[in-house]
Design an enzyme around this catalytic site. Structure first.
Site, PDB file in Angstrom:
ATOM      1  CE1 TYR A 121     -21.052 105.322  41.726  1.00  0.00           C
ATOM      2  CE2 TYR A 121     -20.287 103.389  40.538  1.00  0.00           C
ATOM      3  CZ  TYR A 121     -20.024 104.596  41.158  1.00  0.00           C
ATOM      4  OH  TYR A 121     -18.736 105.073  41.185  1.00  0.00           O
ATOM      5  CB  ALA A 140     -28.262 104.312  35.148  1.00  0.00           C
TER       6      ALA A 140
END
Lengths: 250, 173
Positions: free
Chosen positions: A153, A155
């Protein structure tokens, strides 16, 4: 109708497209931009929720049920639309707060596809319909700064911020602005995974002592869509009451 | 253990260099995402390229790290080599997105692995950098004294990123 929107109605209707608009932050943004005088194009993959959201939005709102990762569907739908003044990439998935060793490739791929590729597809397909002076607003997350757990999430949201900066650099020559908003804890379905006790504990960590309302994020999006922010591009506005400043040591 | 993963290329001597400078008993994982990338204007950016650079390479990277990270000893070092493009730029939508994702991943890993004393940092050289240009910074991050440096991005670009003149209109394919 406010005097401002009455003026707009005479000088030409503005149009705003919002993804993930059936509920939560997306619906809050759609309602706010509608009250600003925009004609709303509300996209969501959940057709039932989209129908249900209609009662909160003006009757002329266009409701389009599609998956933002479906290039052909996005392209076909956007081809039917008038020129767009604002595009809000809000559709996104939350990832489980698992350590990286426990993330399976399919869940990583899915979150990157929806949160990043979806925003790319919608922006790219919208660009031919965007004139000088229009704006793209990407809804990232405070989480883009990093967190222990849920690295997929993180990233995805960091990628959305990187995309914001690159597109802003390129589109400045077309006078199209691209910015991101990075909310902290907001009262949406993404909090449903928490027990009431956990949620209360998390809310105590917020400077405001509570989760934000979607309307509080919508106001920032309204500003970034408007001419009041016409000098602002390539920026990410952290909207979390300052929590992301962490424990400043000095 | 020294492991080099990632889509990067052209750094054949990286493994040897890391082996030379790493302290005995310190595992090193390098995620190399440096390679020669073509700039592509936003209108011409195809799904195939975006999927490769911004989805599949990241998925591979996550999978490798998921497998390798439990084997790393306490006090190990993880270094991400990412293109300076993470700051954005004309024709860099796919490159900035993927590089920013790696920086986000690195910052998360820094937090996740802090209690194991594993540091995670990013080195971001300017365009077309050779390994020689970043050896000093790699060596620094592998020093025992650098153990407390984590979650950081070091730009190694002679100030290129600071130059406002770079804002000039650039033609991309």
């Amino acid at each position: 109708m406010s005097p401002d929107s009455r003026l707009r109605a005479r000088s030409g209707q503005r149009h705003a497209l919002i993804t993930g608009a059936a509920r939560g932050i997306g619906l809050g943004i759609a309602r706010k931009l509608a009250s600003d005088g925009y004609s709303i194009i509300a996209l969501d993959h959940d057709s039932e929720a989209l129908e249900a959201s209609a009662r909160f939005l003006p009757r002329k709102t266009r409701l389009i049920s599609l998956d933002v990762t479906d290039r052909e569907a996005v392209s076909a739908s956007l081809n039917q639309l008038p020129a767009l003044n604002a595009v809000v990439n809000n559709a996104g998935l939350a990832g489980e707060l698992l350590p990286v060793a426990k993330l399976d490739p399919e869940s990583v791929r899915r979150i990157l596809k929806v949160n990043v590729k979806g925003a790319f597809i919608v922006s790219q397909e919208a660009l031919p319909r965007m004139k000088s002076g229009s704006a793209i607003i990407n809804i990232a997350s405070r989480g883009y700064l990093g967190g222990a757990g849920g690295a997929h999430y993180v990233a995805s949201k960091a990628g959305l911020v990187g995309m914001t900066r690159a597109m802003a650099a390129e589109l400045r020559w077309r006078k199209i602005r691209v910015n991101a908003v990075a909310p902290g804890m907001v009262e949406t379905r993404m909090l449903e995974g928490f027990t009431p006790k956990m949620k209360a504990a998390l809310e105590r960590l917020e400077p405001e002592g509570r989760a934000a309302d979607p309307e509080e994020i919508a106001g920032i999006v309204s500003f970034l869509a408007s001419d009041a922010s016409k000098l602002i591009s390539g920026q990410v506005l952290l909207a979390d009451g300052g929590k992301s400043l962490g424990t400043m040591p000095y | 253990m020294i492991r080099i993963i990632g889509p990067g290329a052209g750094f054949e001597e990286l493994n040897d260099f890391v082996a030379d400078v790493a302290e005995a008993g310190c595992d090193v994982l390098v995620v190399n995402a440096l390679r020669k990338d073509e700039k592509v204007g936003i209108d011409d950016l195809q799904d195939v390229l975006f999927d490769q650079v911004c989805v599949e390479e990241l998925v591979d990277c996550f999978a490798h790290i998921a497998t390798i990270s439990p084997e790393l000893r306490d006090g190990s070092r993880i270094i991400f080599l990412v293109p300076g493009a993470f700051l954005g730029g004309v024709g860099c939508t796919h490159l900035a997105t993927s590089a920013a994702m790696l920086v986000g991943l690195a910052r998360s890993l820094a937090l996740e692995f802090a209690e194991r004393g594993i540091s995670v940092n990013c080195l971001a050289p300017g365009q077309d950098a050779k390994l020689d240009a970043i050896k000093g910074e790699i060596a620094f991050l592998l020093e025992e004294e650098a153990a407390d440096v984590t979650g950081q991005v070091i730009l190694i670009d002679r100030g290129e990123n600071l130059s406002l003149r770079k804002a000039g209109r650039r033609v991309v394919s």
